[in-house]
Design a protein around this motif. Sequence first.
Motif, PDB file in Angstrom:
ATOM      1  N   SER A 253      24.303  13.669  76.780  1.00 43.55           N
ATOM      2  CA  SER A 253      24.107  15.027  76.286  1.00 43.55           C
ATOM      3  C   SER A 253      24.933  15.963  77.156  1.00 43.55           C
ATOM      4  N   ARG A 254      25.730  16.822  76.515  1.00 41.02           N
ATOM      5  CA  ARG A 254      26.642  17.693  77.263  1.00 41.02           C
ATOM      6  C   ARG A 254      25.969  19.028  77.591  1.00 41.02           C
ATOM      7  N   GLY A 255      26.013  19.377  78.859  1.00 42.29           N
ATOM      8  CA  GLY A 255      25.525  20.678  79.311  1.00 42.29           C
ATOM      9  C   GLY A 255      26.682  21.489  79.848  1.00 42.29           C
ATOM     10  N   THR A 256      26.912  22.655  79.279  1.00 43.00           N
ATOM     11  CA  THR A 256      28.067  23.480  79.635  1.00 43.00           C
ATOM     12  C   THR A 256      27.636  24.757  80.356  1.00 43.00           C
ATOM     13  N   HIS A 257      28.437  25.160  81.348  1.00 44.18           N
ATOM     14  CA  HIS A 257      28.243  26.419  82.071  1.00 44.18           C
ATOM     15  C   HIS A 257      29.542  27.218  82.078  1.00 44.18           C
ATOM     16  N   LEU A 258      29.409  28.526  82.138  1.00 42.80           N
ATOM     17  CA  LEU A 258      30.547  29.427  82.301  1.00 42.80           C
ATOM     18  C   LEU A 258      30.468  30.065  83.686  1.00 42.80           C
ATOM     19  N   VAL A 259      31.620  30.374  84.267  1.00 39.85           N
ATOM     20  CA  VAL A 259      31.690  30.955  85.609  1.00 39.85           C
ATOM     21  C   VAL A 259      32.239  32.381  85.504  1.00 39.85           C
ATOM     22  N   PHE A 260      31.531  33.319  86.114  1.00 44.96           N
ATOM     23  CA  PHE A 260      31.923  34.728  86.111  1.00 44.96           C
ATOM     24  C   PHE A 260      32.004  35.256  87.534  1.00 44.96           C
ATOM     25  N   ASP A 261      32.755  36.356  87.696  1.00 48.74           N
ATOM     26  CA  ASP A 261      32.648  37.142  88.922  1.00 48.74           C
ATOM     27  C   ASP A 261      31.268  37.780  88.906  1.00 48.74           C
TER      28      ASP A 261
END
Length: 509
Positions: A253-261
């Motif tokens: 199962s794929r778990g995705t995250h985004l990275v922000f300032d």
Amino acid sequence: MTSASALNAARRTAELTALADVGRVDVVVIGGGITGAGIALDAVSRGLSTVLVEKHDLAFGTSRWSSKLVHGGLRYLATGNVGIARRSAIERGILMSRNAPHLVHAMPQLVPLLPEINRASRALVRTGFIAGDGLRRLAGTSAAILPRSGRVDAARAAELVPAVRRDGLDGALLAYDGQLIDDARLVTAVARTAAQHGARILTRTAASDATGTSVRLTDQLTGESFDLTARAVINAAGVWAGDIDGAIKLRPSRGTHLVFDAAAFGNPTAALTVPILGELNRFIFAMPEQLGRVYLGLTDEDAPGPIPDVPQPTQAEITFLLDTVNTALATSLGPDDVLGAYAGLRPLIDTGEGNTADVSRDHAVVESGSGVLSVIGGKLTEYRYMAEDVLDRAVALRGLSAGECRTRNLPLVGAPDNPVSMNRVVGLPESLLARYGAEASNVFAAATCERPTEAVADGIDVTRAEFEYAVTHEGALTADDILDRRTRIGLVGADSERVAAVAAEFVAG
């Protein structure tokens, strides 16, 4: 004198050579993620001669792609899985109070009470938080370590997450969970603690032809191979477990995250927690992290087919995360605000049906026809418990002469009670203390490079000494090891490019 916990190229070469000569050990562990590292530490601390082999680098796979949370098991309680909920809360408490208090801290989770969250949903969240308090007490974790949940007014909510939407904001619910400074750093600390107790930790070493009593090892740097005999061979290869035992069936199962300032969220001090519309028990989190970042996650999508070395987020997942978090923000974020993205594959046990979000996060220990013991499924928070379980099985099945499990009270490298700790923290940067704990002063003391306290680049609070320490003490063999798994600079491509040449200095030759 080099510390017994120090991993580096010279030690790796010496141990490979010695192992080829000896040809026999008690336990071989295949896989250098959190589960494999935990098994190696458990085995060696019971008095068993132990080798861990990893085809790539420590924390190369799923163990570096998590939400950096040590969950107390609340969502498992909501689905009726009381056992895993209770175990998760207990394991969280062990990490926060004994094993790794330097790496795991209480993180406030803020659920803003906006008009979209109806009265029933609010009551459900509040009930869940109260149940979480009960789990914490049941696990014996002090409120001084993990504070009680409660409600805050709109002004306090805005202090904790300045970017939160103000119109219609009726305060917020606040609860606490465990947060890792970094998941890959935990893996490295566990592996180094295993090395400190005498385990051989061998990265860039592939395992093949595994049976219950033997395995073929191949040095990925030289191409040389040799056979190793063992009393127990344990497969902890995560989503790649089927490569070792073809009978294993997983459902990644794929778990995705985004990275922000972090500035995009107003430099928050709490994790903005947003219910997913139409779902009873799922949220996304915008979590303040090291290096001045916020990680936004997480998805739960079926990921059938071949297992990639580095999974990639899909555009649909990125859009879903942005759309969901924007329901709780005063100013919408768009694709241009995303500095980086990452995805990991959960090694779920294939139950054949239902959404992956509903598949159990429990683990299983299975024996192959040839006698290899595999541990599959599970979750990061329970790595120590999983290791204890598989080692108990190995001891019983193979008649190993081993002591009782000691890991419940074993401080990792960097914890105040670990022998390698120096505890001289006066005048050290906060970022260094957060990453290294009581070992922080060692980083500068061991440095031989020029300008050790200088940042590797403007605006990145990682020092040149940390790059050197990654190579001399933390087993980094390449620039990618330093950037992607020892410091996490690599999660933002632009930052990685700025410091690539500096990292290359430390692995040259």
